[in-house]
Design a protein around this motif. Structure first.
Motif, PDB file in Angstrom:
ATOM      1  N   GLU A 230      92.489   1.983   1.352  1.00 48.06           N
ATOM      2  CA  GLU A 230      91.489   2.084   0.266  1.00 48.06           C
ATOM      3  C   GLU A 230      91.614   3.425  -0.466  1.00 48.06           C
TER       4      GLU A 230
ATOM      5  N   SER B 213      99.610  -6.524   3.294  1.00 54.35           N
ATOM      6  CA  SER B 213      98.186  -6.199   3.487  1.00 54.35           C
ATOM      7  C   SER B 213      97.645  -6.939   4.699  1.00 54.35           C
TER       8      SER B 213
ATOM      9  N   ASP C  80      81.907  -2.060  -6.710  1.00 59.36           N
ATOM     10  CA  ASP C  80      81.926  -3.244  -5.851  1.00 59.36           C
ATOM     11  C   ASP C  80      82.314  -2.872  -4.424  1.00 59.36           C
TER      12      ASP C  80
ATOM     13  N   ASP D  49      99.647  -6.186  -6.896  1.00 61.45           N
ATOM     14  CA  ASP D  49      98.725  -5.250  -6.266  1.00 61.45           C
ATOM     15  C   ASP D  49      98.292  -5.914  -4.951  1.00 61.45           C
ATOM     16  N   ARG D  50      98.924  -5.536  -3.849  1.00 57.75           N
ATOM     17  CA  ARG D  50      98.786  -6.113  -2.507  1.00 57.75           C
ATOM     18  C   ARG D  50      99.527  -7.448  -2.399  1.00 57.75           C
ATOM     19  N   TYR D  51      99.973  -7.725  -1.154  1.00 56.67           N
ATOM     20  CA  TYR D  51     100.645  -8.992  -0.846  1.00 56.67           C
ATOM     21  C   TYR D  51     100.640  -9.139   0.678  1.00 56.67           C
TER      22      TYR D  51
ATOM     23  N   LYS E 231      84.973 -11.934  -0.084  1.00 57.70           N
ATOM     24  CA  LYS E 231      84.246 -10.711  -0.441  1.00 57.70           C
ATOM     25  C   LYS E 231      82.736 -10.825  -0.338  1.00 57.70           C
TER      26      LYS E 231
ATOM     27  N   LYS F  94      95.858   2.071  -6.379  1.00 51.42           N
ATOM     28  CA  LYS F  94      96.857   1.055  -6.714  1.00 51.42           C
ATOM     29  C   LYS F  94      96.606   0.386  -8.053  1.00 51.42           C
TER      30      LYS F  94
ATOM     31  N   GLU G  80      96.019  -9.260  -5.480  1.00 54.74           N
ATOM     32  CA  GLU G  80      95.521 -10.043  -4.333  1.00 54.74           C
ATOM     33  C   GLU G  80      94.258  -9.425  -3.742  1.00 54.74           C
ATOM     34  N   PRO G  81      93.394 -10.175  -3.128  1.00 53.30           N
ATOM     35  CA  PRO G  81      93.380 -11.637  -3.129  1.00 53.30           C
ATOM     36  C   PRO G  81      92.885 -12.146  -4.480  1.00 53.30           C
TER      37      PRO G  81
ATOM     38  N   GLN H  23      94.769  -7.145   8.964  1.00 54.88           N
ATOM     39  CA  GLN H  23      94.417  -8.082  10.035  1.00 54.88           C
ATOM     40  C   GLN H  23      95.244  -7.790  11.298  1.00 54.88           C
TER      41      GLN H  23
ATOM     42  N   ARG I 118      97.093 -16.708  -0.944  1.00 51.79           N
ATOM     43  CA  ARG I 118      98.453 -16.224  -1.250  1.00 51.79           C
ATOM     44  C   ARG I 118      99.407 -17.397  -1.483  1.00 51.79           C
TER      45      ARG I 118
ATOM     46  N   ARG J  43      88.802 -15.685  -2.915  1.00 51.08           N
ATOM     47  CA  ARG J  43      88.433 -14.261  -2.927  1.00 51.08           C
ATOM     48  C   ARG J  43      86.915 -14.086  -2.855  1.00 51.08           C
TER      49      ARG J  43
ATOM     50  N   GLU K 206      89.477 -15.213   8.386  1.00 55.05           N
ATOM     51  CA  GLU K 206      89.853 -14.287   7.319  1.00 55.05           C
ATOM     52  C   GLU K 206      91.362 -14.384   7.036  1.00 55.05           C
TER      53      GLU K 206
ATOM     54  N   LYS L 181      86.798   5.985  -3.157  1.00 49.45           N
ATOM     55  CA  LYS L 181      86.322   4.626  -3.377  1.00 49.45           C
ATOM     56  C   LYS L 181      84.798   4.627  -3.555  1.00 49.45           C
TER      57      LYS L 181
HETATM   58  P1  TYD Z   1      89.839  -5.198  -3.340  1.00 51.97           P
HETATM   59  O1  TYD Z   1      88.489  -4.972  -3.914  1.00 51.97           O
HETATM   60  O2  TYD Z   1      90.820  -5.981  -4.108  1.00 51.97           O
HETATM   61  O3  TYD Z   1      90.382  -3.818  -2.824  1.00 51.97           O
HETATM   62  P2  TYD Z   1      91.604  -2.930  -3.240  1.00 51.97           P
HETATM   63  O4  TYD Z   1      91.252  -2.395  -4.596  1.00 51.97           O
HETATM   64  O5  TYD Z   1      91.611  -1.891  -2.175  1.00 51.97           O
HETATM   65  O6  TYD Z   1      92.834  -3.794  -3.224  1.00 51.97           O
HETATM   66  O7  TYD Z   1      89.620  -5.880  -1.929  1.00 51.97           O
HETATM   67  C1  TYD Z   1      90.624  -6.292  -1.181  1.00 51.97           C
HETATM   68  C2  TYD Z   1      90.292  -5.973   0.258  1.00 51.97           C
HETATM   69  O8  TYD Z   1      90.882  -6.971   1.074  1.00 51.97           O
HETATM   70  C3  TYD Z   1      90.853  -4.644   0.696  1.00 51.97           C
HETATM   71  O9  TYD Z   1      89.927  -3.982   1.507  1.00 51.97           O
HETATM   72  C4  TYD Z   1      92.035  -5.040   1.543  1.00 51.97           C
HETATM   73  C5  TYD Z   1      91.648  -6.385   2.069  1.00 51.97           C
HETATM   74  N1  TYD Z   1      92.781  -7.295   2.357  1.00 51.97           N
HETATM   75  C6  TYD Z   1      93.009  -7.702   3.660  1.00 51.97           C
HETATM   76  O10 TYD Z   1      92.267  -7.324   4.573  1.00 51.97           O
HETATM   77  N2  TYD Z   1      94.037  -8.558   3.916  1.00 51.97           N
HETATM   78  C7  TYD Z   1      94.860  -9.031   2.928  1.00 51.97           C
HETATM   79  O11 TYD Z   1      95.795  -9.822   3.200  1.00 51.97           O
HETATM   80  C8  TYD Z   1      94.603  -8.597   1.564  1.00 51.97           C
HETATM   81  C9  TYD Z   1      95.441  -9.097   0.441  1.00 51.97           C
HETATM   82  C10 TYD Z   1      93.549  -7.730   1.339  1.00 51.97           C
END
Ligand code: TYD
Length: 216
Positions: A9, A97, A149, A92-94, A51, A13, A36-37, A102, A71, A47, A63, A143
């Motif tokens: 966090e 993450s 959010d 942005d994440r894949y 969330k 990104k 993502e997600p 997890q 994905r 998502r 989760e 953050k």
């Molecule tokens: P988001 O608000 O998109 O956070 P960030 O700006 O940090 O990307 O929330 C995504 C949250 O989900 C973030 O805390 C990371 C988590 N996450 C997982 O735990 N597993 C995953 O596979 C992905 C894609 C995200």
């Protein structure tokens, strides 16, 4: 060419990927940028479930499957078609993450997760992954300051976020040819410059993967 941005966090990104996409567009690349997600209508609905702060009873296995489901849809609807079209995909994440949060964060078995991720993505892993590495306290502080959010994931304990960060660093060490670690505690401009240099260096080194650069 498929490039992902990862990190704990507060590493920035989201703003960095926007600027990186603009920079690469100016260089003549056809860019598909995603996050993502989410990233498709179905993935966005998933998502919302992930969330939702009232879903406090969500089990880590639930989760994981929800992240994987979101994905799978994103890969089939957006990422794979864009790559087939010769675009440069930035995400942005894949899947990493899931391994970091997890796997390392929630101590779920990494081999099982890799199998699930291979299934969900049809074995599509990124060509290059940029890790925006930041100290956990510093990242969470950033953050909180920006937070509109503040989400369920950020409310986990500090120890969880420490495991996530060291998990990312372990992943980067296991696959150094794919990962680049960038110190996200530097100024925003320096971090952006590092990102641009890493990406252009990689694209020049692997011109056969140079998807999306117009010949004009
Ligand atoms: P988001 O608000 O998109 O956070 P960030 O700006 O940090 O990307 O929330 C995504 C949250 O989900 C973030 O805390 C990371 C988590 N996450 C997982 O735990 N597993 C995953 O596979 C992905 C894609 C995200």
């Amino acid at each position: 060419m498929f490039i992902t941005l990862e990190g704990p966090e507060g590493g920035g990104k989201t703003t960095h990927i926007e600027s990186l996409a603009r920079f690469l567009k100016q260089q003549g690349y056809k860019i598909c940028s995603t996050c993502e997600p989410g990233g498709t209508s179905i993935s966005d609905q998933i998502r919302d479930v992930l969330k939702n702060k009232s879903n406090t009873s969500m089990h880590p296995r639930t989760e994981i499957l929800l992240f994987c489901a979101a994905r799978a849809q994103l890969v089939e609807e957006v990422i794979r078609p864009a790559l087939d079209d010769g675009m440069l995909v930035l995400s942005d994440r894949y899947a990493d993450s899931t391994l970091a949060y997890q796997g390392y964060g929630h101590n779920m078995d990494l081999d099982t997760l890799r199998q699930l991720l291979n299934f969900a993505t049809g074995n599509r892993w990124p060509d290059l992954t940029l890790l925006l590495d930041i100290d956990v306290e510093q990242g969470l502080q950033r953050k909180i300051v920006q937070a509109d959010d503040w989400n369920r994931f950020e409310e986990y304990q500090l120890e969880f976020h420490r495991r996530v960060r060291s998990g990312y660093l372990a992943l980067a060490q296991q696959e150094p040819q794919r990962w680049r670690v960038i110190d996200a505690s530097q100024t925003w401009d320096t971090v952006q410059q590092n990102l641009q240099e890493e990406v252009t260096g990689f694209l020049e080194k692997f011109p056969q993967k140079n998807g999306g650069k117009s010949s004009a």
